[in-house]
Design a protein around this motif. Structure first.
Motif, PDB file in Angstrom:
ATOM      1  N   ARG A   1       0.816  -1.159   0.282  1.00 10.37           N
ATOM      2  CA  ARG A   1      -0.031  -0.036  -0.063  1.00 10.37           C
ATOM      3  C   ARG A   1       0.795   1.071  -0.068  1.00 10.37           C
ATOM      4  O   ARG A   1       2.110   1.196   0.253  1.00 10.37           O
ATOM      5  CB  ARG A   1      -0.764   0.167   1.234  1.00 10.37           C
ATOM      6  CG  ARG A   1      -1.912  -1.157   1.644  1.00 10.37           C
ATOM      7  CD  ARG A   1      -2.949  -0.972   0.324  1.00 10.37           C
ATOM      8  NE  ARG A   1      -3.998  -2.151   0.616  1.00 10.37           N
ATOM      9  CZ  ARG A   1      -3.887  -3.336   0.243  1.00 10.37           C
ATOM     10  NH1 ARG A   1      -2.761  -4.044  -0.289  1.00 10.37           N
ATOM     11  NH2 ARG A   1      -4.900  -4.228   0.463  1.00 10.37           N
TER      12      ARG A   1
ATOM     13  N   THR B   1       0.446   5.336   5.158  1.00 12.70           N
ATOM     14  CA  THR B   1      -0.889   5.795   5.231  1.00 12.70           C
ATOM     15  C   THR B   1      -1.537   4.822   5.931  1.00 12.70           C
ATOM     16  O   THR B   1      -1.163   3.704   6.323  1.00 12.70           O
ATOM     17  CB  THR B   1      -1.340   5.694   3.799  1.00 12.70           C
ATOM     18  OG1 THR B   1      -1.570   4.013   3.236  1.00 12.70           O
ATOM     19  CG2 THR B   1      -1.109   6.707   2.737  1.00 12.70           C
TER      20      THR B   1
ATOM     21  N   GLU C   1      -4.385   3.026   5.316  1.00  9.73           N
ATOM     22  CA  GLU C   1      -4.648   2.018   4.657  1.00  9.73           C
ATOM     23  C   GLU C   1      -3.378   0.918   4.562  1.00  9.73           C
ATOM     24  O   GLU C   1      -3.641  -0.108   4.943  1.00  9.73           O
ATOM     25  CB  GLU C   1      -4.719   2.343   3.366  1.00  9.73           C
ATOM     26  CG  GLU C   1      -5.174   1.137   2.318  1.00  9.73           C
ATOM     27  CD  GLU C   1      -5.510   1.606   0.855  1.00  9.73           C
ATOM     28  OE1 GLU C   1      -6.487   0.678   0.285  1.00  9.73           O
ATOM     29  OE2 GLU C   1      -4.960   2.681   0.396  1.00  9.73           O
TER      30      GLU C   1
ATOM     31  N   ASP D   1      -3.353  -0.392   8.319  1.00 15.90           N
ATOM     32  CA  ASP D   1      -4.556  -1.382   8.342  1.00 15.90           C
ATOM     33  C   ASP D   1      -4.104  -2.725   7.782  1.00 15.90           C
ATOM     34  O   ASP D   1      -4.444  -3.724   8.394  1.00 15.90           O
ATOM     35  CB  ASP D   1      -5.607  -0.829   7.659  1.00 15.90           C
ATOM     36  CG  ASP D   1      -6.558   0.186   8.396  1.00 15.90           C
ATOM     37  OD1 ASP D   1      -6.256   0.401   9.604  1.00 15.90           O
ATOM     38  OD2 ASP D   1      -7.317   0.745   8.081  1.00 15.90           O
TER      39      ASP D   1
ATOM     40  N   LEU E   1      -1.475  15.341  -1.851  1.00 19.38           N
ATOM     41  CA  LEU E   1      -1.779  13.816  -1.838  1.00 19.38           C
ATOM     42  C   LEU E   1      -0.663  13.098  -2.517  1.00 19.38           C
ATOM     43  O   LEU E   1       0.115  13.731  -3.256  1.00 19.38           O
ATOM     44  CB  LEU E   1      -3.115  13.678  -2.341  1.00 19.38           C
ATOM     45  CG  LEU E   1      -4.687  14.202  -2.069  1.00 19.38           C
ATOM     46  CD1 LEU E   1      -5.566  13.629  -2.949  1.00 19.38           C
ATOM     47  CD2 LEU E   1      -4.695  13.641  -0.359  1.00 19.38           C
TER      48      LEU E   1
ATOM     49  N   SER F   1      -5.822   3.145  -2.432  1.00 18.01           N
ATOM     50  CA  SER F   1      -6.903   4.159  -2.507  1.00 18.01           C
ATOM     51  C   SER F   1      -6.909   5.219  -1.475  1.00 18.01           C
ATOM     52  O   SER F   1      -7.360   6.503  -1.636  1.00 18.01           O
ATOM     53  CB  SER F   1      -8.378   3.495  -2.411  1.00 18.01           C
ATOM     54  OG  SER F   1      -8.361   2.884  -0.878  1.00 18.01           O
ATOM     55  N   ASP F   2      -6.019   5.099  -0.268  1.00 15.15           N
ATOM     56  CA  ASP F   2      -5.492   6.179   0.622  1.00 15.15           C
ATOM     57  C   ASP F   2      -4.324   6.856  -0.010  1.00 15.15           C
ATOM     58  O   ASP F   2      -3.264   6.220   0.206  1.00 15.15           O
ATOM     59  CB  ASP F   2      -5.436   5.487   1.985  1.00 15.15           C
ATOM     60  CG  ASP F   2      -5.401   6.368   2.980  1.00 15.15           C
ATOM     61  OD1 ASP F   2      -5.280   7.904   2.817  1.00 15.15           O
ATOM     62  OD2 ASP F   2      -5.103   6.204   4.220  1.00 15.15           O
ATOM     63  N   GLN F   3      -4.323   8.012  -0.140  1.00 14.70           N
ATOM     64  CA  GLN F   3      -3.307   9.081  -0.658  1.00 14.70           C
ATOM     65  C   GLN F   3      -3.119  10.027   0.523  1.00 14.70           C
ATOM     66  O   GLN F   3      -2.380  11.001   0.054  1.00 14.70           O
ATOM     67  CB  GLN F   3      -3.581   9.442  -2.091  1.00 14.70           C
ATOM     68  CG  GLN F   3      -3.551   8.336  -2.976  1.00 14.70           C
ATOM     69  CD  GLN F   3      -4.129   8.766  -4.229  1.00 14.70           C
ATOM     70  OE1 GLN F   3      -5.450   9.038  -4.653  1.00 14.70           O
ATOM     71  NE2 GLN F   3      -2.980   9.340  -5.082  1.00 14.70           N
ATOM     72  N   ARG F   4      -3.656  10.182   1.530  1.00 12.91           N
ATOM     73  CA  ARG F   4      -3.582  11.223   2.625  1.00 12.91           C
ATOM     74  C   ARG F   4      -2.537  10.949   3.741  1.00 12.91           C
ATOM     75  O   ARG F   4      -2.306   9.840   4.179  1.00 12.91           O
ATOM     76  CB  ARG F   4      -4.736  11.397   3.074  1.00 12.91           C
ATOM     77  CG  ARG F   4      -4.915  12.561   4.274  1.00 12.91           C
ATOM     78  CD  ARG F   4      -6.300  12.748   4.846  1.00 12.91           C
ATOM     79  NE  ARG F   4      -6.601  11.357   5.519  1.00 12.91           N
ATOM     80  CZ  ARG F   4      -6.158  11.419   6.943  1.00 12.91           C
ATOM     81  NH1 ARG F   4      -5.658  12.484   7.467  1.00 12.91           N
ATOM     82  NH2 ARG F   4      -6.694  10.326   7.726  1.00 12.91           N
TER      83      ARG F   4
ATOM     84  N   PRO G   1      -1.536  10.970   7.145  1.00 11.23           N
ATOM     85  CA  PRO G   1      -2.168  10.875   8.502  1.00 11.23           C
ATOM     86  C   PRO G   1      -1.205  11.644   9.801  1.00 11.23           C
ATOM     87  O   PRO G   1      -0.157  11.890   9.466  1.00 11.23           O
ATOM     88  CB  PRO G   1      -2.218   9.331   8.944  1.00 11.23           C
ATOM     89  CG  PRO G   1      -1.118   8.864   8.388  1.00 11.23           C
ATOM     90  CD  PRO G   1      -0.737   9.527   6.985  1.00 11.23           C
TER      91      PRO G   1
END
Length: 335
Positions: free
Chosen positions: A51, A55, A57, A60, A110, A128-131, A133
């Motif tokens: 991933r 991130t 994601e 996780d 991002l 899908s997560d490009q932020r 944290p």
């Protein structure tokens, strides 16, 4: 002809025997460190091969693959927010030539749709997560997960804010201070001396010197974790910026000097965990375990999980004794 030898030889012999005995029995001089976690499976930047690195994601995914430790990096934004990011300049990660210190948290760009895996060139990750944290979000999301926090910049405000977050979320015993800089590490220790710390590169060289001179068994060590690259990765999956570091002869010498079962075993007997990074192939996982390291840091959490499951099954069927580290991070002996 050399009467001093009559005295010197017995003294050196006695020193060698004593050093060897204490190397094998460190409990005689040293109280064993007891971290509340034991890590075999470690996810580098949250598992940057599966991933987008660092991130939620990625974290996780690592947790879903039964990682025992999340490794991440911190930076400070212009408005004083502690964000999880490896780079200070975001060109590699986002395609925007901006520094995190120069923008507010809400101005951060991002991540790119895909990123090359730093320690496995030719492989890319996506998600899908490009932020990016906040570190606080990570602490909130994984309250019981050990986390290795690397401080990337010599910034007093950053160090204090990380320490404050660790205390606020009651993570002192399960959050590792990490840095490549002695100067930064000293500041981290001064800010929160109760957190476990890793060996910096300079301290790692001192550790090797102590080992080869026989002094290591006599010397107290403040660190709780060794985090080092496996030298055989250089020029294959790890390409250092320093050209001297990539010299084949020096790489071979580093490998012979550092990859020592006796050293790793002594450290483990003193409660110091040994992690090697960044290993992304089964052959490297196997070599690390053959040398008796505590943990493997990887970009591919699911790949390492599958390997460890096979490894543990082979150990069981062969009737050997092993340390089985389950998904809850608890060490158990199996026979």
């Amino acid at each position: 002809m050399f009467p001093s030898l009559y005295y010197l030889v017995p003294v050196l012999g006695g020193y060698a025997v004593t050093s060897y005995y204490l190397l094998k029995n460190p409990h005689v001089l040293h109280k064993k460190k007891r971290l509340p976690f034991y890590c075999r499976h470690i996810s580098h930047r949250g598992g940057a091969g599966e991933r987008i690195e660092n991130t939620l994601e990625a974290f996780d995914n690592a947790v879903a693959n039964q990682t025992h430790l999340l490794e991440l990096d911190c930076q400070l934004t212009k408005d004083g927010q502690v964000v999880v990011s490896h780079d200070q300049n975001l060109n590699r990660q986002t395609g925007h030539d901006v520094n995190i210190r120069d923008v507010t948290y809400w101005e951060l760009p991002l991540y790119k749709n895909t990123l090359e895996v730093t320690f496995f060139p030719g492989h890319v990750s996506s998600g899908s997560d490009q932020r990016m944290p906040l570190l606080e979000e990570v602490f909130q999301r994984y309250p019981d997960m050990p986390i290795n926090v690397e401080i990337k910049e010599d910034n007093n405000e950053l160090i204090k804010k990380v320490s404050d977050l660790v205390r606020r979320y009651h993570r002192t015993n399960m959050t590792i201070w990490a840095s490549m800089s002695d100067r930064i590490m000293k500041k981290c220790q001064a800010e929160n001396p109760d957190m476990p710390i890793m060996f910096t590169p300079r301290r790692g060289l001192i550790l090797l010197l102590l080992y080869y001179t026989g002094l290591l068994p006599f010397v107290p060590l403040r660190e709780s974790v060794v985090e080092a690259y496996m030298p055989s990765l250089i020029n294959r999956t790890y390409f250092p910026h320093n050209r001297l570091m990539s010299n084949p002869l020096l790489v071979s010498l580093q490998d012979k000097l550092f990859m020592q079962k006796g050293l790793f075993q002594h450290l483990k007997e003193r409660g110091i965990q040994v992690y090697l990074w960044v290993l992304n192939q089964d052959s490297d996982y196997q070599r690390a375990l053959d040398y008796g390291v505590t943990g493997i840091m990887t970009d591919f959490p699911s790949k390492l999980k599958a390997f460890l499951q096979r490894y543990e099954e082979e150990q069981r069927t062969s009737g050997g004794t092993q340390h089985d580290v389950t998904g809850d991070g608890v060490q158990r002996n199996r026979h």
